[in-house]
Write a protein that holds these residues in place. Structure first.
Motif, PDB file in Angstrom:
ATOM      1  N   ASN A  27       0.825  -1.214   0.000  1.00 32.78           N
ATOM      2  CA  ASN A  27       0.000   0.000   0.000  1.00 32.78           C
ATOM      3  C   ASN A  27       0.859   1.264   0.000  1.00 32.78           C
ATOM      4  OD1 ASN A  27      -2.501  -1.165  -0.148  1.00 32.78           O
ATOM      5  ND2 ASN A  27      -2.838  -1.206   2.060  1.00 32.78           N
ATOM      6  N   ILE A  28       1.977   1.203   0.715  1.00 34.51           N
ATOM      7  CA  ILE A  28       2.890   2.345   0.709  1.00 34.51           C
ATOM      8  C   ILE A  28       3.426   2.571  -0.704  1.00 34.51           C
ATOM      9  CG2 ILE A  28       5.184   3.104   1.453  1.00 34.51           C
ATOM     10  CD1 ILE A  28       4.572   1.941   4.195  1.00 34.51           C
ATOM     11  N   LEU A  29       3.727   1.483  -1.390  1.00 35.76           N
ATOM     12  CA  LEU A  29       4.203   1.614  -2.763  1.00 35.76           C
ATOM     13  C   LEU A  29       3.130   2.205  -3.666  1.00 35.76           C
ATOM     14  CD1 LEU A  29       6.205  -1.712  -3.208  1.00 35.76           C
ATOM     15  CD2 LEU A  29       7.113   0.608  -3.061  1.00 35.76           C
ATOM     16  N   GLN A  30       1.858   1.794  -3.441  1.00 34.64           N
ATOM     17  CA  GLN A  30       0.776   2.385  -4.227  1.00 34.64           C
ATOM     18  C   GLN A  30       0.677   3.887  -3.987  1.00 34.64           C
ATOM     19  OE1 GLN A  30      -2.775  -0.169  -3.429  1.00 34.64           O
ATOM     20  NE2 GLN A  30      -2.877  -0.269  -5.659  1.00 34.64           N
ATOM     21  N   GLN A  31       0.805   4.295  -2.730  1.00 31.01           N
ATOM     22  CA  GLN A  31       0.760   5.722  -2.430  1.00 31.01           C
ATOM     23  C   GLN A  31       1.984   6.442  -2.979  1.00 31.01           C
ATOM     24  OE1 GLN A  31      -1.777   7.425  -1.308  1.00 31.01           O
ATOM     25  NE2 GLN A  31      -2.915   5.497  -1.229  1.00 31.01           N
ATOM     26  N   THR A  32       3.085   5.687  -3.115  1.00 29.06           N
ATOM     27  CA  THR A  32       4.280   6.281  -3.701  1.00 29.06           C
ATOM     28  C   THR A  32       4.015   6.737  -5.129  1.00 29.06           C
ATOM     29  OG1 THR A  32       5.702   4.900  -2.306  1.00 29.06           O
ATOM     30  CG2 THR A  32       6.717   5.868  -4.265  1.00 29.06           C
ATOM     31  N   TYR A  33       3.124   6.008  -5.846  1.00 34.29           N
ATOM     32  CA  TYR A  33       2.718   6.470  -7.175  1.00 34.29           C
ATOM     33  C   TYR A  33       2.271   7.927  -7.094  1.00 34.29           C
ATOM     34  CZ  TYR A  33       2.315   1.650  -9.027  1.00 34.29           C
ATOM     35  OH  TYR A  33       2.557   0.382  -9.458  1.00 34.29           O
ATOM     36  N   SER A  34       1.329   8.183  -6.174  1.00 35.98           N
ATOM     37  CA  SER A  34       0.771   9.529  -6.052  1.00 35.98           C
ATOM     38  C   SER A  34       1.818  10.536  -5.580  1.00 35.98           C
ATOM     39  CB  SER A  34      -0.415   9.516  -5.076  1.00 35.98           C
ATOM     40  OG  SER A  34      -1.463   8.724  -5.576  1.00 35.98           O
ATOM     41  N   LEU A  35       2.645  10.118  -4.618  1.00 37.87           N
ATOM     42  CA  LEU A  35       3.670  11.012  -4.112  1.00 37.87           C
ATOM     43  C   LEU A  35       4.668  11.386  -5.204  1.00 37.87           C
ATOM     44  CD1 LEU A  35       4.453   9.509  -0.594  1.00 37.87           C
ATOM     45  CD2 LEU A  35       3.494  11.750  -1.053  1.00 37.87           C
ATOM     46  N   VAL A  36       5.083  10.387  -5.962  1.00 37.79           N
ATOM     47  CA  VAL A  36       6.053  10.646  -7.031  1.00 37.79           C
ATOM     48  C   VAL A  36       5.454  11.574  -8.087  1.00 37.79           C
ATOM     49  CG1 VAL A  36       7.287   9.587  -8.964  1.00 37.79           C
ATOM     50  CG2 VAL A  36       7.387   8.551  -6.698  1.00 37.79           C
ATOM     51  N   ASP A  37       4.220  11.278  -8.497  1.00 36.95           N
ATOM     52  CA  ASP A  37       3.556  12.137  -9.472  1.00 36.95           C
ATOM     53  C   ASP A  37       3.514  13.581  -8.986  1.00 36.95           C
ATOM     54  OD1 ASP A  37       3.089  10.135 -11.257  1.00 36.95           O
ATOM     55  OD2 ASP A  37       1.038   9.739 -10.615  1.00 36.95           O
ATOM     56  N   ALA A  38       3.010  13.758  -7.740  1.00 37.52           N
ATOM     57  CA  ALA A  38       2.846  15.108  -7.214  1.00 37.52           C
ATOM     58  C   ALA A  38       4.192  15.805  -7.015  1.00 37.52           C
ATOM     59  CB  ALA A  38       2.074  15.064  -5.898  1.00 37.52           C
ATOM     60  N   ALA A  39       5.187  15.075  -6.504  1.00 35.15           N
ATOM     61  CA  ALA A  39       6.489  15.688  -6.247  1.00 35.15           C
ATOM     62  C   ALA A  39       7.167  16.113  -7.548  1.00 35.15           C
ATOM     63  CB  ALA A  39       7.385  14.711  -5.482  1.00 35.15           C
ATOM     64  N   ILE A  40       7.169  15.242  -8.550  1.00 33.09           N
ATOM     65  CA  ILE A  40       7.813  15.583  -9.824  1.00 33.09           C
ATOM     66  C   ILE A  40       7.059  16.709 -10.527  1.00 33.09           C
ATOM     67  CG2 ILE A  40       8.358  14.712 -12.129  1.00 33.09           C
ATOM     68  CD1 ILE A  40       9.043  12.045 -10.866  1.00 33.09           C
ATOM     69  N   VAL A  41       5.724  16.605 -10.516  1.00 37.61           N
ATOM     70  CA  VAL A  41       4.916  17.659 -11.149  1.00 37.61           C
ATOM     71  C   VAL A  41       5.137  18.992 -10.451  1.00 37.61           C
ATOM     72  CG1 VAL A  41       2.556  18.477 -11.511  1.00 37.61           C
ATOM     73  CG2 VAL A  41       3.160  16.140 -12.107  1.00 37.61           C
ATOM     74  N   GLY A  42       5.082  18.990  -9.116  1.00 32.99           N
ATOM     75  CA  GLY A  42       5.240  20.237  -8.370  1.00 32.99           C
ATOM     76  C   GLY A  42       6.612  20.861  -8.542  1.00 32.99           C
ATOM     77  N   LYS A  43       7.658  20.044  -8.537  1.00 32.07           N
ATOM     78  CA  LYS A  43       9.021  20.562  -8.615  1.00 32.07           C
ATOM     79  C   LYS A  43       9.413  20.987 -10.026  1.00 32.07           C
ATOM     80  CE  LYS A  43      10.564  20.150  -4.338  1.00 32.07           C
ATOM     81  NZ  LYS A  43      11.072  21.304  -3.560  1.00 32.07           N
ATOM     82  N   TYR A  44       8.960  20.217 -11.035  1.00 36.42           N
ATOM     83  CA  TYR A  44       9.432  20.475 -12.399  1.00 36.42           C
ATOM     84  C   TYR A  44       8.431  21.236 -13.272  1.00 36.42           C
ATOM     85  CZ  TYR A  44      13.265  17.302 -11.351  1.00 36.42           C
ATOM     86  OH  TYR A  44      14.371  16.718 -10.784  1.00 36.42           O
ATOM     87  N   LEU A  45       7.140  21.132 -12.958  1.00 35.69           N
ATOM     88  CA  LEU A  45       6.133  21.795 -13.787  1.00 35.69           C
ATOM     89  C   LEU A  45       5.497  22.997 -13.094  1.00 35.69           C
ATOM     90  CD1 LEU A  45       4.338  18.712 -15.410  1.00 35.69           C
ATOM     91  CD2 LEU A  45       6.207  20.088 -16.332  1.00 35.69           C
ATOM     92  N   GLY A  46       5.651  23.103 -11.757  1.00 41.26           N
ATOM     93  CA  GLY A  46       5.168  24.286 -11.061  1.00 41.26           C
ATOM     94  C   GLY A  46       3.879  24.084 -10.281  1.00 41.26           C
ATOM     95  N   ILE A  47       3.498  25.122  -9.535  1.00 40.57           N
ATOM     96  CA  ILE A  47       2.360  25.058  -8.625  1.00 40.57           C
ATOM     97  C   ILE A  47       1.049  24.857  -9.378  1.00 40.57           C
ATOM     98  CG2 ILE A  47       1.028  26.354  -6.933  1.00 40.57           C
ATOM     99  CD1 ILE A  47       3.713  25.248  -5.954  1.00 40.57           C
ATOM    100  N   HIS A  48       0.887  25.497 -10.528  1.00 42.88           N
ATOM    101  CA  HIS A  48      -0.358  25.365 -11.266  1.00 42.88           C
ATOM    102  C   HIS A  48      -0.558  23.920 -11.743  1.00 42.88           C
ATOM    103  CE1 HIS A  48      -0.234  29.747 -11.245  1.00 42.88           C
ATOM    104  NE2 HIS A  48      -1.507  29.737 -11.626  1.00 42.88           N
ATOM    105  N   SER A  49       0.509  23.276 -12.159  1.00 42.99           N
ATOM    106  CA  SER A  49       0.407  21.877 -12.587  1.00 42.99           C
ATOM    107  C   SER A  49       0.121  20.968 -11.389  1.00 42.99           C
ATOM    108  CB  SER A  49       1.699  21.443 -13.282  1.00 42.99           C
ATOM    109  OG  SER A  49       1.876  22.149 -14.487  1.00 42.99           O
ATOM    110  N   LEU A  50       0.723  21.277 -10.242  1.00 40.48           N
ATOM    111  CA  LEU A  50       0.441  20.505  -9.031  1.00 40.48           C
ATOM    112  C   LEU A  50      -1.028  20.628  -8.661  1.00 40.48           C
ATOM    113  CD1 LEU A  50       1.407  18.848  -6.570  1.00 40.48           C
ATOM    114  CD2 LEU A  50       1.929  21.012  -5.429  1.00 40.48           C
TER     115      LEU A  50
END
Length: 449
Positions: A27-50
């Motif tokens: 389950n932690i790995l499943q949530q890692t999907y969401s964490l990775v998506d949000a972290a990469i999107v937020g850091k590389y694409l910006g707040i609006h993309s997050l």
């Protein structure tokens, strides 16, 4: 050759711990999907993309929660028949559930994809993040069959007492998800849609691995030709259990959609804070969800074996585990919420960091209420009383709706932070007497499926 594991004999505490740990890691790995998506999107694409990723998270929970609930529900008769050692009927349930899942998931994918834009407009999604939210949501909806089948197959494997194998498949899929995120976002420049594509492909790989492993390594799943046939009577029984479980998740999500819609109206900064806070919250809730799923398998097997007294022993052991974990989580979130929020946004975004921290502090205070909710709800589902579990979802929906309609306009983001805790408390007020009634009933009669 992999052997299945029974939880109908032995002390409840070590059985629950041994079964929960690999499930928790999965389950932690499943949530890692969401964490990775949000972290990469937020850091590389910006707040609006997050914010685009987060603006539709409750809608995703509405649809994928229904799929997850159905998958878990379809696994309950499998656990019960496994506990009763009626392997022929167990195999018939498995093959019928596979056919039902394929048909249901394709229908859901088509319907939700067609109305994707309308859903976002109903949710008052801000115009400056609408296109990104639409792209992410559409990809997620198209990938519904992957999610549905993974949840079903992993539920069946767990029903046979094996919670370790799905973890290894998820570990591989999580690594694949990280790599695909980086390729799709940084190399191919697919933006927010790339994050959705990476997640869908990764879950599809997990589903395929579960399918081939299950039928190759569990000897008791080897069917004769007659057991592969679609049987309407078994399909109706599966739907009678699975649909209420799916609706329970969906009904709960309706309240979340109302809460998120109210939060969306507060502006992009609040949406971004809500997105990061929910991702962190869901990560820390994994052990509670895992413990609940364990209780569904444990109670289903023991109910099928005619040992209802062991279910109460499991409840007591799981509550002890839950209280220990929630105390530890309280300490971590109270001291480190701002540090965790920095995974998603830059230090200069002080308002978002402050709101994320507030949300997590409030949630941490009420985690024991959610832990009790998970244990009781899944136990009730495990013995087949899925309608009662669905009604607990109605309690959550009403509580979130009241907060959204009356509290958020008056108190703003602070009220959003209390939306989930109020829902958890409302569900507990229903589930505690519901479990007492269920336990009194199952002591006096045997399995009906």
């Amino acid at each position: 050759m992999t052997t299945s594991k029974e939880m109908t004999t032995g002390r409840a505490l070590p059985l629950l711990v041994n079964f929960t740990l690999p499930l928790l890691l999965g389950n932690i790995l499943q949530q890692t999907y969401s964490l990775v998506d949000a972290a990469i999107v937020g850091k590389y694409l910006g707040i609006h993309s997050l914010a685009s990723v987060g603006a539709s998270s409750s809608v995703i929970f509405l649809i994928l929660g229904f799929c997850n609930g159905c998958g878990c529900g379809f696994g309950i008769p499998v656990a019960q028949k496994f506990g009763a050692r009626d392997y022929s009927l167990m195999r018939r349930y498995i093959f019928v559930s596979l056919k039902l899942s394929i048909a249901l998931s394709i229908a859901i994918a088509i319907l939700t994809s067609l109305y994707c834009a309308d859903i976002l407009r109903i949710m008052q999604t801000p115009e400056n993040i609408f296109d990104g939210a639409y792209a992410y949501l559409l990809v997620t909806f198209i990938g519904v069959p992957c999610t549905f089948l993974y949840n079903l197959l992993s539920s069946i494997i767990r029903a046979l007492g094996d919670s370790k194998t799905p973890f290894w498949f998820l570990l591989f899929a999580t690594i694949l998800n990280v790599l695909l995120d980086l390729v799709c976002i940084l190399v191919l420049k697919w933006g927010v849609a790339g994050a959705g594509i990476a997640t869908v492909v990764s879950q599809g790989v997990s589903a395929l691995l579960c399918y081939f492993y299950m039928f190759r390594h569990f000897q008791i799943l080897k069917p004769v030709a007659e057991e592969r046939r679609f049987q309407g009577a078994l399909a109706r029984k599966l739907l009678k259990i699975g649909i209420p479980m799916g609706l329970q998740f969906s009904i709960t999500a309706i309240g979340s959609i109302m809460l998120q819609s109210a939060n969306n109206a507060l502006g992009t900064a609040c949406v971004a804070a809500f997105t990061s806070a929910v991702r962190i919250k869901m990560f820390f809730l994994c052990p509670l969800e895992s413990l609940g799923i364990t209780m569904a398998t444990y109670s289903g097997q023991n109910y099928g074996a005619g040992k209802p007294q062991r279910i109460l022993e499991g409840i007591k052991a799981s509550v002890g585990i839950m209280l220990l974990y929630t105390a530890l989580t309280f300490i971590i979130l109270m001291s480190s919420s701002r540090l965790l929020a920095l995974l998603f946004v830059d230090a200069a975004e002080t308002e978002i960091l402050k709101n994320t921290e507030l949300f997590l502090h409030v949630a941490a205070c009420f985690f024991p209420a959610l832990g009790l909710l998970c244990i009781l709800r899944y136990t009730i589902q495990g013995v087949g009383f899925t309608n009662l579990a669905m009604l607990s979802g109605v309690s959550e929906m009403i509580a979130r709706a009241l907060v959204s309609v009356f509290a958020v306009p008056a108190f703003g983001y602070l009220a959003v932070c209390f939306g989930d805790p109020m829902a958890w408390l409302a569900a507990d007020l229903f589930l505690i007497p519901a479990f007492v009634c269920v336990y009194r009933k199952i002591r006096h009669y045997t399995i009906l499926y």
